[in-house]
Scaffold this active site. Structure first.
Site, PDB file in Angstrom:
ATOM      1  CB  THR A  48       3.949  -1.813   4.051  1.00 13.07           C
ATOM      2  OG1 THR A  48       2.918  -0.858   4.363  1.00 13.07           O
ATOM      3  CG2 THR A  48       3.548  -3.047   3.510  1.00 13.07           C
ATOM      4  CB  VAL A  50       4.426   4.307   1.328  1.00 14.74           C
ATOM      5  CG1 VAL A  50       3.715   6.079   1.291  1.00 14.74           C
ATOM      6  CG2 VAL A  50       5.569   4.352   0.183  1.00 14.74           C
ATOM      7  CB  CYS A  51       1.422   2.026   5.376  1.00 16.68           C
ATOM      8  SG  CYS A  51       0.685   1.262   3.604  1.00 16.68           S
ATOM      9  N   PRO A  52       3.704   3.601   7.004  1.00 15.92           N
ATOM     10  CG  PRO A  52       5.742   2.688   7.762  1.00 15.92           C
ATOM     11  CD  PRO A  52       4.571   2.499   6.646  1.00 15.92           C
ATOM     12  CB  ILE A  55       0.176   5.797  10.000  1.00 14.75           C
ATOM     13  CG1 ILE A  55      -0.798   4.950   9.176  1.00 14.75           C
ATOM     14  CG2 ILE A  55      -0.277   5.891  11.330  1.00 14.75           C
ATOM     15  CD1 ILE A  55      -0.526   3.518   9.587  1.00 14.75           C
TER      16      ILE A  55
END
Length: 204
Positions: A48, A50-52, A55
């Site tokens: 997806t 925003v997720c990376p 992280i």
């Protein structure tokens, strides 16, 4: 979904995971984090947008978390194989040191109160547990906005200071700033907090 995890004990869990530091699969469980400051960080999905970024931001501060003796476990409902492919292909995740767990049956997300049942994914939920396994802080957000890792580090520093000293930390506190010694001067401070700290000090 439950309203809050704060003041509750860490739910028990066992999950498959991908250890990006070693490049191997492994099993993680709640027992691994007993006696440690621990961050359990849920995100909606691999591959997806925003997720990376979240992280990668946590990973960039990995050494600072380690200096605070704080473990990090990232979690989504994707498989461990998806996690591996995600880490291998997403440029932001190059040199990732974190472990990403697979909540494939969605039971852990549900236990933490962050599962969106109709979509089968987790909200952006970040939980801080003290060494006694009690949740002292949580942050839950919807999909479109990422979380601030620097603010979360500040919260960990504040919680560790408060736990160690018995003092409490005012708004915006960071190491070196004034705390409120309610453990020794509670009676004097009642109704007179402004005699101990000013709004200028709080906002500085």
């Amino acid at each position: 979904m439950s309203s809050t995890m704060v003041r509750q004990i860490m739910p028990t869990f066992t999950m498959d995971a991908y250890d990006a530091k070693t490049g191997h699969f492994k099993t993680v469980s709640s027992d691994d984090y007993k006696g440690k400051w621990t961050v359990i960080c849920f995100y909606p999905a691999d591959f997806t947008f925003v997720c990376p970024t979240e992280i990668a931001a946590m990973n960039a501060k990995y050494d600072e978390f380690q200096k605070l003796n704080t473990e990090i476990l990232a979690v989504s409902v994707d498989s461990k194989y998806s996690h591996k492919r995600f880490v291998e292909t997403e440029p932001l995740l190059k040199d990732l040191k974190l472990t990403i767990a697979s909540d494939a049956n969605q039971e852990v997300s549900r236990a933490f109160g962050v599962l969106v049942e109709e979509d089968g994914v987790a909200l952006r939920g970040r939980f801080l547990f003290n060494p006694d396994g009690i949740c002292v802080a949580q942050e839950v957000q919807a999909d479109a906005v990422g979380r601030n890792v620097n603010e979360f580090l500040r919260q960990i520093q504040a919680w560790q200071h408060a736990t160690k000293t018995g003092e409490v930390c005012p708004a915006n506190w960071r190491p070196g700033k004034k705390t409120l010694p309610v453990n020794t001067e509670a009676e004097k401070m009642t109704g007179r907090v402004g005699d101990y700290i000013t709004i200028e000090e709080i906002l500085s």
